[in-house]
Design a protein around this motif. Structure first.
Motif, mmCIF file in Angstrom:
data_model
loop_
_atom_site.group_PDB
_atom_site.id
_atom_site.type_symbol
_atom_site.label_atom_id
_atom_site.label_comp_id
_atom_site.label_asym_id
_atom_site.label_seq_id
_atom_site.Cartn_x
_atom_site.Cartn_y
_atom_site.Cartn_z
ATOM 1 N N ILE A 89 0.843 -1.200 0.000
ATOM 2 C CA ILE A 89 0.000 0.000 0.000
ATOM 3 C C ILE A 89 0.874 1.245 0.000
ATOM 4 O O ILE A 89 0.668 2.172 -0.790
ATOM 5 N N ALA A 90 1.868 1.279 0.885
ATOM 6 C CA ALA A 90 2.768 2.441 0.960
ATOM 7 C C ALA A 90 3.489 2.657 -0.365
ATOM 8 O O ALA A 90 3.583 3.789 -0.848
ATOM 9 N N ALA A 91 3.975 1.583 -0.962
ATOM 10 C CA ALA A 91 4.721 1.704 -2.221
ATOM 11 C C ALA A 91 3.809 2.078 -3.386
ATOM 12 O O ALA A 91 4.130 2.990 -4.153
ATOM 13 N N ASP A 92 2.689 1.386 -3.521
ATOM 14 C CA ASP A 92 1.791 1.625 -4.652
ATOM 15 C C ASP A 92 1.207 3.036 -4.649
ATOM 16 O O ASP A 92 1.045 3.646 -5.695
ATOM 17 N N PHE A 93 0.872 3.535 -3.465
ATOM 18 C CA PHE A 93 0.237 4.848 -3.380
ATOM 19 C C PHE A 93 1.215 5.970 -3.059
ATOM 20 O O PHE A 93 0.821 7.129 -2.973
ATOM 21 N N GLU A 94 2.485 5.589 -2.855
ATOM 22 C CA GLU A 94 3.522 6.569 -2.527
ATOM 23 C C GLU A 94 3.129 7.413 -1.324
ATOM 24 O O GLU A 94 3.272 8.639 -1.323
ATOM 25 N N ILE A 95 2.615 6.723 -0.316
ATOM 26 C CA ILE A 95 2.239 7.372 0.943
ATOM 27 C C ILE A 95 3.105 6.765 2.031
ATOM 28 O O ILE A 95 3.102 5.548 2.226
ATOM 29 N N ARG A 96 3.825 7.602 2.726
ATOM 30 C CA ARG A 96 4.707 7.139 3.802
ATOM 31 C C ARG A 96 3.890 6.385 4.837
ATOM 32 O O ARG A 96 2.828 6.834 5.270
ATOM 33 N N HIS A 97 4.381 5.228 5.250
ATOM 34 C CA HIS A 97 3.709 4.409 6.250
ATOM 35 C C HIS A 97 3.674 5.112 7.599
ATOM 36 O O HIS A 97 4.670 5.659 8.048
ATOM 37 N N GLU A 98 2.507 5.100 8.224
ATOM 38 C CA GLU A 98 2.349 5.551 9.594
ATOM 39 C C GLU A 98 1.377 4.597 10.271
ATOM 40 O O GLU A 98 0.674 3.847 9.605
ATOM 41 N N SER A 99 1.324 4.654 11.578
ATOM 42 C CA SER A 99 0.389 3.811 12.305
ATOM 43 C C SER A 99 -0.043 4.546 13.572
ATOM 44 O O SER A 99 0.816 4.991 14.325
ATOM 45 N N PRO A 100 -1.330 4.655 13.747
ATOM 46 C CA PRO A 100 -2.405 4.274 12.847
ATOM 47 C C PRO A 100 -2.471 5.217 11.643
ATOM 48 O O PRO A 100 -1.975 6.337 11.698
ATOM 49 N N GLN A 101 -3.111 4.718 10.599
ATOM 50 C CA GLN A 101 -3.212 5.511 9.379
ATOM 51 C C GLN A 101 -4.521 5.200 8.662
ATOM 52 O O GLN A 101 -4.951 4.053 8.622
ATOM 53 N N LEU A 102 -5.132 6.232 8.125
ATOM 54 C CA LEU A 102 -6.340 6.090 7.323
ATOM 55 C C LEU A 102 -6.027 6.625 5.931
ATOM 56 O O LEU A 102 -5.590 7.766 5.783
ATOM 57 N N ILE A 103 -6.236 5.769 4.927
ATOM 58 C CA ILE A 103 -6.008 6.174 3.538
ATOM 59 C C ILE A 103 -7.348 6.088 2.820
ATOM 60 O O ILE A 103 -7.979 5.031 2.810
ATOM 61 N N VAL A 104 -7.782 7.199 2.257
ATOM 62 C CA VAL A 104 -9.050 7.260 1.538
ATOM 63 C C VAL A 104 -8.758 7.120 0.052
ATOM 64 O O VAL A 104 -7.878 7.801 -0.486
ATOM 65 N N ILE A 105 -9.503 6.226 -0.607
ATOM 66 C CA ILE A 105 -9.235 5.900 -2.007
ATOM 67 C C ILE A 105 -10.516 6.032 -2.816
ATOM 68 O O ILE A 105 -11.585 5.588 -2.398
ATOM 69 N N GLU A 106 -10.377 6.669 -3.967
ATOM 70 C CA GLU A 106 -11.484 6.833 -4.897
ATOM 71 C C GLU A 106 -10.956 6.551 -6.294
ATOM 72 O O GLU A 106 -9.891 7.066 -6.676
ATOM 73 N N ASN A 107 -11.669 5.723 -7.045
ATOM 74 C CA ASN A 107 -11.263 5.362 -8.402
ATOM 75 C C ASN A 107 -9.822 4.846 -8.464
ATOM 76 O O ASN A 107 -9.057 5.197 -9.359
ATOM 77 N N GLY A 108 -9.457 4.037 -7.453
ATOM 78 C CA GLY A 108 -8.143 3.411 -7.442
ATOM 79 C C GLY A 108 -6.993 4.296 -7.036
ATOM 80 O O GLY A 108 -5.849 3.869 -7.065
ATOM 81 N N LYS A 109 -7.271 5.537 -6.640
ATOM 82 C CA LYS A 109 -6.208 6.476 -6.282
ATOM 83 C C LYS A 109 -6.469 7.083 -4.907
ATOM 84 O O LYS A 109 -7.608 7.386 -4.562
ATOM 85 N N PRO A 110 -5.411 7.302 -4.126
ATOM 86 C CA PRO A 110 -5.599 7.941 -2.819
ATOM 87 C C PRO A 110 -6.016 9.404 -2.998
ATOM 88 O O PRO A 110 -5.445 10.110 -3.824
ATOM 89 N N VAL A 111 -7.027 9.803 -2.259
ATOM 90 C CA VAL A 111 -7.496 11.194 -2.314
ATOM 91 C C VAL A 111 -7.300 11.907 -0.985
ATOM 92 O O VAL A 111 -7.440 13.127 -0.910
ATOM 93 N N ASN A 112 -6.972 11.139 0.048
ATOM 94 C CA ASN A 112 -6.777 11.728 1.367
ATOM 95 C C ASN A 112 -6.067 10.700 2.232
ATOM 96 O O ASN A 112 -6.218 9.504 2.035
#
Length: 126
Positions: A89-112
């Motif tokens: 998830i971190a690699a595919d979306f290029e979002i640095r891993h954190e914990s806890p973390q909420l990743i919002v996805i729309e149409n296959g792409k992170p939006v928040n």
């Protein structure tokens, strides 16, 4: 159950008790979640089951969902049990891993995305 488990919750917490969670335990589950994101905005909650802060944020987030009339599609990832999926998830979306973390996805792409005390239902429904 120890005294501390009674106060802070045991390590064997089970998000299955909440009917709104959909589990991500494999890359196949992640692919299904991505497919779902083309129908609905989804969110992935990455949770560390060994972290008190993550547990507290999870419980607060669950209360928000339970007290809302907004329909949401939320996925739960135990990042300790499924570290390779979390890393993907971190690699595919290029979002640095954190914990806890909420990743919002729309149409296959992170939006928040949000972490720690910034995690809230408003990240998904806004």
């Amino acid at each position: 159950m120890s005294f501390f488990d009674k106060i802070f919750g045991g390590k064997n917490e089970n998000p299955d008790q909440k009917t709104f969670w959909k589990k991500i335990e494999s890359e196949e589950d992640l692919a299904k979640a991505m497919e779902d994101s083309f129908q609905n905005r989804i969110a992935i909650f990455k949770h560390s089951t060994s972290c008190f802060i993550s547990r507290t944020v999870l419980k607060n987030f669950e209360k928000e969902i339970e007290n809302s009339d907004q329909p949401v599609s939320v996925y739960y990832l135990d990042l300790l049990a499924h570290r390779p999926v979390s890393n993907k998830i971190a690699a595919d979306f290029e979002i640095r891993h954190e914990s806890p973390q909420l990743i919002v996805i729309e149409n296959g792409k992170p939006v928040n995305s949000a972490s720690h005390q910034d995690i809230s239902l408003s990240q998904i429904v806004s």
